[in-house]
Write a protein that holds these residues in place. Structure first.
Motif, mmCIF file in Angstrom:
data_model
loop_
_atom_site.group_PDB
_atom_site.id
_atom_site.type_symbol
_atom_site.label_atom_id
_atom_site.label_comp_id
_atom_site.label_asym_id
_atom_site.label_seq_id
_atom_site.Cartn_x
_atom_site.Cartn_y
_atom_site.Cartn_z
ATOM 1 N N MET A 1 37.431 52.251 93.345
ATOM 2 C CA MET A 1 38.179 53.108 94.272
ATOM 3 C C MET A 1 38.801 54.276 93.500
ATOM 4 O O MET A 1 39.344 54.092 92.417
ATOM 5 C CB MET A 1 39.302 52.305 94.936
ATOM 6 N N SER A 2 38.725 55.448 94.085
ATOM 7 C CA SER A 2 39.264 56.638 93.432
ATOM 8 C C SER A 2 40.311 57.283 94.328
ATOM 9 O O SER A 2 40.596 56.801 95.421
ATOM 10 C CB SER A 2 38.133 57.634 93.201
ATOM 11 N N GLU A 3 40.866 58.390 93.847
ATOM 12 C CA GLU A 3 41.847 59.140 94.646
ATOM 13 C C GLU A 3 41.216 59.637 95.951
ATOM 14 O O GLU A 3 41.868 59.684 96.981
ATOM 15 C CB GLU A 3 42.386 60.330 93.846
ATOM 16 N N THR A 4 39.916 60.031 95.879
ATOM 17 C CA THR A 4 39.219 60.485 97.077
ATOM 18 C C THR A 4 39.144 59.367 98.092
ATOM 19 O O THR A 4 39.350 59.561 99.288
ATOM 20 C CB THR A 4 37.764 60.905 96.740
ATOM 21 N N ASP A 5 38.861 58.135 97.593
ATOM 22 C CA ASP A 5 38.795 56.986 98.491
ATOM 23 C C ASP A 5 40.149 56.752 99.142
ATOM 24 O O ASP A 5 40.231 56.402 100.308
ATOM 25 C CB ASP A 5 38.371 55.731 97.724
ATOM 26 N N LEU A 6 41.223 56.933 98.365
ATOM 27 C CA LEU A 6 42.561 56.732 98.909
ATOM 28 C C LEU A 6 42.813 57.721 100.047
ATOM 29 O O LEU A 6 43.244 57.335 101.138
ATOM 30 C CB LEU A 6 43.626 56.911 97.811
ATOM 31 N N ALA A 7 42.510 58.989 99.790
ATOM 32 C CA ALA A 7 42.707 60.014 100.825
ATOM 33 C C ALA A 7 41.884 59.672 102.061
ATOM 34 O O ALA A 7 42.358 59.803 103.195
ATOM 35 C CB ALA A 7 42.317 61.382 100.275
ATOM 36 N N GLU A 8 40.639 59.192 101.837
ATOM 37 C CA GLU A 8 39.757 58.846 102.946
ATOM 38 C C GLU A 8 40.306 57.641 103.729
ATOM 39 O O GLU A 8 40.268 57.612 104.958
ATOM 40 C CB GLU A 8 38.341 58.574 102.411
ATOM 41 N N LEU A 10 43.498 56.697 103.982
ATOM 42 C CA LEU A 10 44.683 57.121 104.736
ATOM 43 C C LEU A 10 44.263 57.947 105.950
ATOM 44 O O LEU A 10 44.801 57.784 107.049
ATOM 45 C CB LEU A 10 45.639 57.927 103.840
ATOM 46 N N ALA A 11 43.261 58.817 105.758
ATOM 47 C CA ALA A 11 42.780 59.645 106.864
ATOM 48 C C ALA A 11 42.125 58.788 107.942
ATOM 49 O O ALA A 11 42.348 59.003 109.139
ATOM 50 C CB ALA A 11 41.808 60.707 106.351
ATOM 51 N N SER A 12 41.335 57.774 107.542
ATOM 52 C CA SER A 12 40.695 56.938 108.576
ATOM 53 C C SER A 12 41.737 56.134 109.338
ATOM 54 O O SER A 12 41.598 55.912 110.537
ATOM 55 C CB SER A 12 39.636 55.976 108.050
#
Ligand code: ZN
Length: 322
Positions: A1-8, A10-12
């Motif tokens: 898991m990366s920062e992009t995954d985290l943003a994704e 939270l967005a989902s």
């Protein structure tokens, strides 16, 4: 898991969730079929760097939104401290899980978030708070005082095989108040599960999802009268219980816990728990170490160094009359 995954993630969460009736960001509430009135709340990332169970929150949100999970009454999901989660820190200004006292101005990010979340906590009847530990742990575990039916609910939820409990006598940390304590102080049910060490972890995410799904189904069954808690508890695995027997503070800035002690590590009575050269700290009894705390180099030790848990056969008997 990366920062992009985290943003994704939270967005989902935000994308699939209906607007919060309390106007609380990162709060999702699903009405259910109306067969029960009691409001069930499940909390995630109460501490920001406990990200590992976030995928479970998003999966639950998606399934509640799509109708794959159809609860009999209101179910809420709350992402507690998103600001800290985005920075991958336990908290930004103040520990979010200590500020539910509402006894002073909301002068930190976490106190403002607590004010925001308060109407939700005032509305719920059952609260499960999902955490991860800050240091390694040999097992997932429960932590809450021995009250009412909490032990039975923990067994039904099945999030952990071990439990750390204590006699019901007020706050977890004196003068501070956790979210689950705030709910219990209202006479409702609140309990906390530590799913494992902090950080991304697929197993923890899966176990968290399964535990929350079991809770929703069991809560529906018990509250609608389709089943009773005792029967459900008897059908579930037993929990091995430990009592908090000692809470060890740092008596001075030199008092430290020796390096490398993890949650549930066994210690013998009299065992030296401080590093060589420093003031001596010894285990008062044989038991397990819980919530070991270490300061960053140069920082003073944390107020509380660790807790000592001792196995008990039957908390109901140990705490009877309490
Ligand atoms: Zn936590």
């Amino acid at each position: 898991m990366s920062e992009t995954d985290l943003a994704e993630l939270l967005a989902s969460f935000e994308r699939v969730c209906p607007p919060s009736p309390f106007g609380i960001p990162y709060h999702a509430q699903f009405a259910g079929s109306g067969r029960r009135k009691e409001h069930l709340l499940i909390g995630f990332i109460t501490h920001g760097n406990e990200r590992g169970t976030l995928p479970a929150a998003v999966r639950l949100a998606k399934e509640l939104a799509s109708g794959a999970i159809k609860p009999a009454g209101p179910v809420s999901l709350l992402l507690g401290n998103v600001a800290a989660c985005e920075r991958d820190v336990r908290f930004v200004e103040e520990d979010f899980n200590r500020v539910f006292t509402f006894d002073r101005p909301a002068d930190s990010l976490e106190r403002r978030r607590a004010e925001e979340v308060r109407p939700l906590l005032d509305d719920v009847d059952f609260f499960l708070d999902i955490h991860q530990t800050q240091t390694p742990t040999e097992s997932s575990f429960w932590t809450f005082p021995w009250i009412d039916d909490l032990g039975k609910w923990a067994r039904v939820i099945g999030a952990a095989p071990l439990g750390l409990t204590r006699k019901n006598q007020g706050a977890f940390s004196v003068g501070r108040c956790c979210l689950d304590e705030y709910v219990r102080a209202r006479g409702k049910l609140g309990l906390t599960a530590e799913m494992g060490e902090k950080g991304w972890d697929e197993t923890q995410a899966e176990e968290t999802y399964q535990s929350c799904a079991r809770l929703i189904s069991a809560y529906d069954a018990v509250m609608t009268g389709a089943s009773d808690l005792d029967s459900l508890a008897c059908e579930s695995n037993e929990i091995e219980w430990f009592e908090t027997r000692d809470v060890v503070p740092a008596e001075s800035s030199d008092h430290r816990l020796r390096e490398g002690v993890g949650n549930w590590q066994s210690v013998r009575e009299g065992e030296l728990l401080s590093p060589p050269g420093g003031p001596e700290i010894r285990a008062k009894e044989s038991g397990r170490i819980l919530f070991p705390k270490y300061a960053k180099p140069g920082d003073p030790p944390p107020p509380e160094l660790f807790r000592l848990g001792v196995a008990i056969d039957d908390p109901a008997r140990t705490f009877s009359g309490g």
